[in-house]
Design an enzyme around this catalytic site. Structure first.
Site, PDB file in Angstrom:
ATOM      1  NE  ARG A  67       9.101  -7.111  61.835  1.00 47.78           N
ATOM      2  CZ  ARG A  67      10.383  -6.781  62.009  1.00 47.78           C
ATOM      3  NH1 ARG A  67      10.715  -5.547  62.337  1.00 47.78           N
ATOM      4  NH2 ARG A  67      11.335  -7.682  61.849  1.00 47.78           N
ATOM      5  CG  HIS A  92      11.807  -1.295  58.755  1.00 50.20           C
ATOM      6  ND1 HIS A  92      10.840  -2.255  58.666  1.00 50.20           N
ATOM      7  CD2 HIS A  92      12.673  -1.747  59.688  1.00 50.20           C
ATOM      8  CE1 HIS A  92      11.110  -3.251  59.493  1.00 50.20           C
ATOM      9  NE2 HIS A  92      12.239  -2.959  60.130  1.00 50.20           N
TER      10      HIS A  92
HETATM   11  P1  NAP Z   1      13.552  -9.942  72.221  1.00 52.20           P
HETATM   12  O1  NAP Z   1      14.903  -9.857  72.845  1.00 52.20           O
HETATM   13  O2  NAP Z   1      13.020 -11.267  71.821  1.00 52.20           O
HETATM   14  O3  NAP Z   1      12.534  -9.254  73.261  1.00 52.20           O
HETATM   15  C1  NAP Z   1      11.154  -9.344  73.120  1.00 52.20           C
HETATM   16  C2  NAP Z   1      10.476  -8.767  74.370  1.00 52.20           C
HETATM   17  O4  NAP Z   1       9.072  -8.683  74.122  1.00 52.20           O
HETATM   18  C3  NAP Z   1      10.665  -9.631  75.613  1.00 52.20           C
HETATM   19  O5  NAP Z   1      10.846  -8.820  76.742  1.00 52.20           O
HETATM   20  C4  NAP Z   1       9.325 -10.385  75.706  1.00 52.20           C
HETATM   21  O6  NAP Z   1       8.935 -10.758  77.015  1.00 52.20           O
HETATM   22  C5  NAP Z   1       8.384  -9.319  75.198  1.00 52.20           C
HETATM   23  N1  NAP Z   1       7.125  -9.917  74.748  1.00 52.20           N
HETATM   24  C6  NAP Z   1       6.937 -10.831  73.765  1.00 52.20           C
HETATM   25  N2  NAP Z   1       5.643 -11.166  73.663  1.00 52.20           N
HETATM   26  C7  NAP Z   1       4.993 -10.447  74.608  1.00 52.20           C
HETATM   27  C8  NAP Z   1       3.650 -10.350  75.031  1.00 52.20           C
HETATM   28  N3  NAP Z   1       2.689 -11.080  74.445  1.00 52.20           N
HETATM   29  N4  NAP Z   1       3.354  -9.523  76.043  1.00 52.20           N
HETATM   30  C9  NAP Z   1       4.308  -8.800  76.662  1.00 52.20           C
HETATM   31  N5  NAP Z   1       5.620  -8.829  76.310  1.00 52.20           N
HETATM   32  C10 NAP Z   1       5.954  -9.642  75.304  1.00 52.20           C
HETATM   33  O7  NAP Z   1      13.476  -9.007  70.935  1.00 52.20           O
HETATM   34  P2  NAP Z   1      14.416  -7.766  70.535  1.00 52.20           P
HETATM   35  O8  NAP Z   1      15.707  -8.226  69.992  1.00 52.20           O
HETATM   36  O9  NAP Z   1      14.427  -6.817  71.667  1.00 52.20           O
HETATM   37  O10 NAP Z   1      13.569  -7.162  69.303  1.00 52.20           O
HETATM   38  C11 NAP Z   1      12.224  -6.751  69.454  1.00 52.20           C
HETATM   39  C12 NAP Z   1      11.585  -6.484  68.096  1.00 52.20           C
HETATM   40  O11 NAP Z   1      12.089  -5.264  67.531  1.00 52.20           O
HETATM   41  C13 NAP Z   1      11.879  -7.510  67.001  1.00 52.20           C
HETATM   42  O12 NAP Z   1      11.045  -8.647  67.122  1.00 52.20           O
HETATM   43  C14 NAP Z   1      11.633  -6.738  65.725  1.00 52.20           C
HETATM   44  O13 NAP Z   1      10.308  -6.915  65.278  1.00 52.20           O
HETATM   45  C15 NAP Z   1      11.838  -5.275  66.139  1.00 52.20           C
HETATM   46  N6  NAP Z   1      12.994  -4.669  65.434  1.00 52.20           N
HETATM   47  C16 NAP Z   1      12.782  -3.570  64.658  1.00 52.20           C
HETATM   48  C17 NAP Z   1      13.847  -2.974  64.023  1.00 52.20           C
HETATM   49  C18 NAP Z   1      13.668  -1.744  63.181  1.00 52.20           C
HETATM   50  O14 NAP Z   1      14.570  -1.359  62.453  1.00 52.20           O
HETATM   51  N7  NAP Z   1      12.541  -1.076  63.248  1.00 52.20           N
HETATM   52  C19 NAP Z   1      15.146  -3.486  64.181  1.00 52.20           C
HETATM   53  C20 NAP Z   1      15.317  -4.599  64.987  1.00 52.20           C
HETATM   54  C21 NAP Z   1      14.227  -5.185  65.622  1.00 52.20           C
HETATM   55  P3  NAP Z   1       9.815 -11.798  77.898  1.00 52.20           P
HETATM   56  O15 NAP Z   1      10.986 -10.971  78.374  1.00 52.20           O
HETATM   57  O16 NAP Z   1       8.908 -12.185  78.991  1.00 52.20           O
HETATM   58  O17 NAP Z   1      10.212 -12.915  76.965  1.00 52.20           O
HETATM   59  C1  GLV Z   2      14.478  -5.352  61.586  1.00 48.07           C
HETATM   60  O1  GLV Z   2      13.382  -4.885  61.527  1.00 48.07           O
HETATM   61  C2  GLV Z   2      14.823  -6.524  62.320  1.00 48.07           C
HETATM   62  O2  GLV Z   2      13.917  -7.246  62.744  1.00 48.07           O
HETATM   63  O3  GLV Z   2      16.020  -6.767  62.509  1.00 48.07           O
END
Ligand code: NAP
Ligand code: GLV
Length: 307
Positions: free
Chosen positions: A222, A270
């Site tokens: 983000r 994005h």
């Molecule tokens: P997820 O499965 O919920 O994984 C989040 C990870 O971040 C977990 O390993 C969590 O730790 C860690 N985390 C959260 N808070 C933290 C903190 N304070 N300190 C250290 N580590 C922390 O999420 P995901 O599906 O991988 O997605 C991640 C993010 O990518 C989304 O929230 C979104 O904003 C972004 N995204 C962007 C796009 C794009 O097109 N640019 C697309 C999709 C997603 P734990 O393992 O300990 O819980």
């Molecule tokens: C895109 O940014 C998503 O959070 O899926």
């Protein structure tokens, strides 16, 4: 069963059609004020009015993205579960995007592209991948898939998460206490954290300057994770040598924003991991069927934790 749909940024008709095909017993319609009570909502950036009106009987809100920071700004019905997309075809997209940025930087492909414009047959000295350890902030669904892809190219990989995580081949770091060690062990930093009060502004001068000298930032999480002026200062001083940014404080990125023209910043709109309709609808339909059978589903958001 009734499903109500509200999608900012997407035409709802193809989603409604796909949901009707996947769940033939369901009534599926676009939400409008005064719409009948639904069991489930499929949303992206819905209005507060929708959640307020649907609150009494709404069992589930399906967010058609992985990140839930936008919807968590709203007041959610207290008894409704929020479920986000977990993977749904995003993880492989994220892996290819990050590997592309990493390999382009490591192999100095921009140098060759410029040389080719002048018809120059010239070489750069090979670099050691051991000198380019990749640190992944956020070792969740996307971070772990990216780690696996990066490992295929034999870069050392560090992972940072909130709680300790054992991932094969990844040197794990967890929590505030190990953040500095994680940064010092990394030269390429990939941000895949959810946006929460703890992670907002985490990519700032004092953290980014702890990376190994000449580092590369890849922010695909983000825009609000990054303090934008700090990045420019670190690039201009040479502490960082490049940045690939897919997300921004303001989206679309304003036409006069300095990132567009900075020679060491690559901007994408994005687009690193797009929501894929067919995969997402299949995932939502599968979860609704599992919930009807009383089974647990993946991707339920802990609203207190913020992801
Ligand atoms: P997820 O499965 O919920 O994984 C989040 C990870 O971040 C977990 O390993 C969590 O730790 C860690 N985390 C959260 N808070 C933290 C903190 N304070 N300190 C250290 N580590 C922390 O999420 P995901 O599906 O991988 O997605 C991640 C993010 O990518 C989304 O929230 C979104 O904003 C972004 N995204 C962007 C796009 C794009 O097109 N640019 C697309 C999709 C997603 P734990 O393992 O300990 O819980
Ligand atoms: C895109 O940014 C998503 O959070 O899926």
């Amino acid at each position: 069963m009734r499903i109500t749909v509200y999608l900012t940024d997407n035409r709802p008709e193809p989603w409604i059609k796909a949901l009707r095909e996947a769940l033939p017993d369901a009534e599926v319609d676009v939400w409008a004020p005064g719409a009948p009570q639904a069991d489930h909502a499929v949303v992206w950036a819905p209005p507060q009015q929708m959640l307020d009106e649907q609150a009494p009987g709404l069992k589930t809100i399906f967010n058609i993205g992985a990140g839930v920071d936008a919807i968590l700004k709203l007041k959610l019905p207290p008894t409704t579960q929020l479920v986000r997309i977990d993977d749904g075809g995003m993880a492989v997209q994220m892996a290819e995007f990050v590997c592309h940025a990493l390999v382009r930087h490591f192999r100095e492909l921009d140098y060759y592209q410029e040389a080719a414009k002048d018809g120059e047959w010239t070489y750069r000295r090979p670099r050691q991948r051991q000198d380019f350890p990749v640190g992944i902030m956020g070792m969740g669904v996307l971070g772990q898939r990216v780690a696996k892809a990066v490992q295929h190219f034999e870069f050392p990989v560090n992972g940072w998460s909130r709680s300790p995580r054992e991932v094969e081949g990844v040197r794990g770091f967890a929590g505030e206490a190990q953040l500095n060690d994680f940064l010092a062990a990394s030269k390429v930093l990939v941000c895949l954290l959810p946006l929460t009060p703890d992670t907002r502004g985490i990519l700032r001068h004092d953290t980014l300057s702890k990376l190994q000298f000449g580092g590369l930032l890849i922010n695909v999480a983000r825009g609000a994770h990054l303090v934008e002026d700090d990045l420019i200062a670190l690039l201009d001083s040479g502490q960082l040598s490049g940045a690939t940014l897919d997300v921004f404080q303001t989206e679309p990125l304003p036409a006069d924003h300095p990132f567009w023209r900075h020679p060491r910043i690559t901007v994408t709109p994005h687009a690193s991991a797009r929501t894929l309709r067919d995969e997402t609808v299949a995932q939502i339909a599968g979860k609704i069927r599992a919930m009807d059978r009383g089974e647990p589903v993946a991707g339920v958001v802990d609203t207190a934790r913020g992801y």
